[in-house]
Every structure is written in structure tokens, then in C-alpha cells.
Design an enzyme around this catalytic site. Structure first.
Site, mmCIF file in Angstrom:
data_model
loop_
_atom_site.group_PDB
_atom_site.id
_atom_site.type_symbol
_atom_site.label_atom_id
_atom_site.label_comp_id
_atom_site.label_asym_id
_atom_site.label_seq_id
_atom_site.Cartn_x
_atom_site.Cartn_y
_atom_site.Cartn_z
ATOM 1 N N GLY A 31 0.792 -1.224 -0.017
ATOM 2 C CA GLY A 31 0.069 -0.075 -0.049
ATOM 3 C C GLY A 31 0.687 1.308 0.026
ATOM 4 O O GLY A 31 0.189 2.383 0.050
ATOM 5 N N ASP B 70 -1.644 6.619 -7.542
ATOM 6 C CA ASP B 70 -0.217 6.424 -7.051
ATOM 7 C C ASP B 70 0.902 7.111 -8.087
ATOM 8 O O ASP B 70 1.851 7.622 -7.441
ATOM 9 C CB ASP B 70 0.087 4.967 -7.167
ATOM 10 C CG ASP B 70 -0.560 4.120 -6.104
ATOM 11 O OD1 ASP B 70 -1.542 4.681 -5.323
ATOM 12 O OD2 ASP B 70 0.014 2.931 -5.735
ATOM 13 N N ALA C 185 5.124 1.857 -8.198
ATOM 14 C CA ALA C 185 5.191 3.210 -9.211
ATOM 15 C C ALA C 185 6.600 3.752 -8.964
ATOM 16 O O ALA C 185 7.132 4.548 -9.632
ATOM 17 C CB ALA C 185 3.912 4.175 -8.792
ATOM 18 N N ALA C 186 6.852 3.768 -7.587
ATOM 19 C CA ALA C 186 8.105 4.352 -7.244
ATOM 20 C C ALA C 186 9.402 3.624 -7.966
ATOM 21 O O ALA C 186 10.178 4.534 -8.473
ATOM 22 C CB ALA C 186 8.226 4.185 -5.646
ATOM 23 N N GLY D 128 2.951 2.098 -2.652
ATOM 24 C CA GLY D 128 3.164 2.712 -4.044
ATOM 25 C C GLY D 128 4.687 2.138 -4.426
ATOM 26 O O GLY D 128 5.186 2.762 -5.337
ATOM 27 N N SER D 129 5.067 0.850 -3.937
ATOM 28 C CA SER D 129 6.579 0.521 -4.350
ATOM 29 C C SER D 129 6.735 0.525 -5.702
ATOM 30 O O SER D 129 7.726 0.622 -6.468
ATOM 31 C CB SER D 129 6.702 -0.756 -3.519
ATOM 32 O OG SER D 129 6.925 -1.762 -4.377
HETATM 33 O O1 PMV Z 1 -2.392 -0.583 -2.699
HETATM 34 P P1 PMV Z 1 -1.921 0.901 -3.397
HETATM 35 O O2 PMV Z 1 -1.043 1.695 -2.625
HETATM 36 O O3 PMV Z 1 -1.435 0.588 -4.739
HETATM 37 O O4 PMV Z 1 -3.009 1.885 -3.462
HETATM 38 C C1 PMV Z 1 -4.136 1.644 -4.683
HETATM 39 C C2 PMV Z 1 -5.121 2.545 -4.324
HETATM 40 C C3 PMV Z 1 -6.489 1.932 -4.652
HETATM 41 O O5 PMV Z 1 -7.497 3.285 -4.761
HETATM 42 C C4 PMV Z 1 -6.920 0.769 -4.199
HETATM 43 C C5 PMV Z 1 -6.446 1.568 -6.290
HETATM 44 C C6 PMV Z 1 -6.408 2.557 -7.577
HETATM 45 O O6 PMV Z 1 -5.838 2.415 -8.596
HETATM 46 O O7 PMV Z 1 -6.517 3.796 -6.919
#
Ligand code: PMV
Length: 314
Positions: free
Chosen positions: A101, A148, A106-107, A103-104
Site C-alpha cells: 500500500g 499512485d 510506481a516508485a 506505492g512501491s
Molecule cells: O495499494 P496501493 O498503494 O497501490 O493503492 C491503491 C489505491 C486504490 O485506490 C485501492 C487503487 C487505485 O488504483 O486507486
């Protein structure tokens, strides 16, 4: 050649999942936690070495399909710049836990794209880099909202609405956030798919939950801009309850959220895709130690504090 690039982790303060359905969400970068890319000369064509994933990815830009996110990132950059692969190895490493959660994915892709641009002596405007990383995000997430990549590429707090111009959020006070990892990795893609299945089967009920999240996010923006931590904490608690109803919390997340609240946090909630990964707790500076201890005692795998503020960036 001495090129090192990086990109930050991120947390979603409020609005995850509902953001996929066109509702707003607020996300902030965590600049102290980053993914890095380093460029080294090589004679074997373009190679990407990932210490954390223990793999070496040779980039064949003519391959018909590229489902490896790292190779896809490189190919998209080369196509965008109309460049041939340089003779370099790009080494990646990341302090951001994978699938938690923060954003690893995308980073790491953002750091890689920046390194490849630098190796080619070229630059991509941030809007173009953002669009490119969004394409890569689809490999990780299926139908990502784009939040993200946006918060990570621009490294600014954002009030994000899908397919609308990016709005930055003004931070009107200091907000201390304790971030705690359940230690359980979770696939954002399957959490998003789970919410989609629920949306399709119980449309009206789920739509009402998404509407409630959208409203509380708008209120949260006001709290952030006015520096109101207690009120923001209340909204985070409401957001967590709505995410529970969307079935994206987990027993570990709920246990840690309760531990943070019992120890005096203003509010606490899961952050990101859920079903594992990280939670965030908003705390007053004098309760930070107590909340951190409580989270550790309740089984958090890793706990750290970051400040979202007028002076210090997260
Ligand atoms: O799990 P993460 O950090 O990639 O967050 C995703 C966020 C969501 O709302 C669940 C999905 C999205 O694409 O926005």
C-alpha cells in the site's frame, strides 16, 4: 557516469478504492522512504538489475509483448524519446516494502524511467513521465485510478479525481502520522477486483458507501487546509469503517487500528489497497511514542513516523 535517481513512497490519507469510481482521494508522498536507480556502464546492451526482486532483466524492446513492469517501463521511455537502448546496467533498490500500500511499484518504475532518461542525456516533462508510469501501473493493478503514479511522480500532496486536472493540497498545519505495516503483503489488484465484484452484485449499497467516502474526502481536504488534526482523525475513522464494509480491511489491520486508537491516536485507517499492507494513524506529538509502542506490541512488523506539514514534507 555517476547517475542516481529516486522516487518516494506514498500514502493515501483518505479515499482509496472509491477513487477508482471517480470519487476524490487525498495522497501524500513519503519522501523519507524511497526507491533508487543507479546507472553503470556495461557492454551487454541495456540491462535492469533489481536487488530486491533478485532478477536481471535484459530489455528487448522489439519483444511483441512485455508483461514485466520494469522492461515495459524501459521500453516506453525509449519509445517516447525515440532512442536506442544505451549500453548501461540500471541497478534498482528500494526501501519501500512491496505490495503493502505504499506505492512501491510506481516508485521503482519512476526511479528507473528517470535513470534511463539521464543515461540518454534526455528529460521527460513530468506530465509525460506521469502518463508513462500510469501505463506501467496497469500491469500491476489492472484498472488503476492513477493516484499512485501522480503523487509519486510530482512528489506533492494531491487531491486526486480520476481524469481531472491534478489539484495540489495546501497543508495548513503539522500532522504527525505513524505508519505501521501488518507484515502481510496483499495484492491491490485482487482487492480492487473484490470491490468490483461487490459493486456489481450489490450496486446500490456499494454506491452509497462510495458516495459517503467521496463526501468525507472533501471534508478532509478542509481539515488539512485548516490544520485540524482531531477532525481529520474522526474522518479517517469513518473512512476505515466504510473500507471495512467494502471488505478490504483484514483482522490484522483492524487489530492494529484498534491498538492505535486505544493508545490515543486521533484516527487510524488502512492505507492503499488493504487486506494487508500498511495502516496510518494520526497522532498528537505527545502520544506518538505510546501509539508506536502499542502498534509494535500488537504485532506490527515495522512502524515509523512521518510529518505532513507546512515546513517538513513527509
Ligand atoms: O495499494 P496501493 O498503494 O497501490 O493503492 C491503491 C489505491 C486504490 O485506490 C485501492 C487503487 C487505485 O488504483 O486507486
Amino acid at each position: 557516469m555517476n547517475i542516481q535517481t529516486s522516487a518516494p513512497a506514498k500514502i493515501i490519507l483518505v479515499g482509496e478504492h472509491a477513487v477508482v469510481y471517480g470519487k476524490p482521494a487525498i495522497a501524500v508522498p513519503v519522501s523519507s522512504l524511497r526507491a533508487y536507480a543507479e546507472v553503470e556502464p556495461s557492454s551487454g546492451g541495456l540491462q535492469i538489475a533489481s536487488a530486491d526482486l533478485d532478477e536481471m532483466v535484459p530489455v528487448d524492446i522489439s519483444a511483441a509483448t512485455i508483461d514485466n513492469a520494469l522492461a515495459l517501463t524501459a521500453r516506453l521511455v525509449l519509445q517516447k524519446l525515440a532512442a536506442s537502448p544505451p549500453e548501461v546496467t540500471i541497478r534498482l533498490h528500494s526501501d519501500i516494502p512491496i505490495a503493502s500500500g505504499l506505492g512501491s511499484g510506481a516508485a521503482v518504475s519512476t526511479a528507473l524511467a528517470r535513470a534511463l532518461c539521464a543515461a540518454l542525456n534526455a528529460a521527460l516533462p513530468e506530465a509525460e513521465l506521469n502518463a508513462l508510469i500510469y501505463e506501467v501501473e496497469k500491469v500491476y493493478h489492472g484498472t488503476p485510478s492513477g493516484i499512485d503514479n501522480t503523487v509519486i511522480v510530482y512528489e506533492h500532496p494531491v487531491y486526486f479525481v480520476r481524469q481531472q486536472p491534478i489539484q495540489t493540497v495546501v497543508i495548513g498545519g503539522d500532522f504527525m502520522l505513524v505508519i505501521a505495516d501488518t507484515g502481510r503483503s496483499a495484492s491491490t489488484r485482487s482487492a480492487v477486483d473484490g470491490v468490483r465484484a461487490l459493486y456489481d452484485s450489490r450496486h446500490e449499497q456499494v454506491q452509497a458507501l462510495l458516495d459517503d467516502i467521496g463526501e468525507l474526502v472533501a471534508q478532509a481536504r478542509g481539515c488539512i487546509e485548516r490544520g485540524q488534526a482531531q477532525a481529520l482523525g474522526d474522518l479517517m475513522n469513518r473512512n476505515h469503517a466504510l473500507l471495512q464494509q467494502l471488505t478490504v480491511s483484514s483482522p490484522e489491520l483492524d487489530r492494529l487500528v484498534k491498538a492505535a486508537l486505544d493508545a490515543g491516536a486521533f484516527g487510524a485507517k488502512l492505507s492503499g489497497g488493504g487486506r494487508g499492507g500498511n495502516l496510518i494513524a494520526l497522532v498528537a506529538p505527545d502520544s506518538e511514542g505510546k501509539v508506536t509502542d502499542a502498534l509494535t506490541r500488537a504485532g506490527a512488523a515495522r512502524v515509523f513516523t512521518t510529518i505532513l506539514g507546512r515546513r517538513a514534507r513527509c
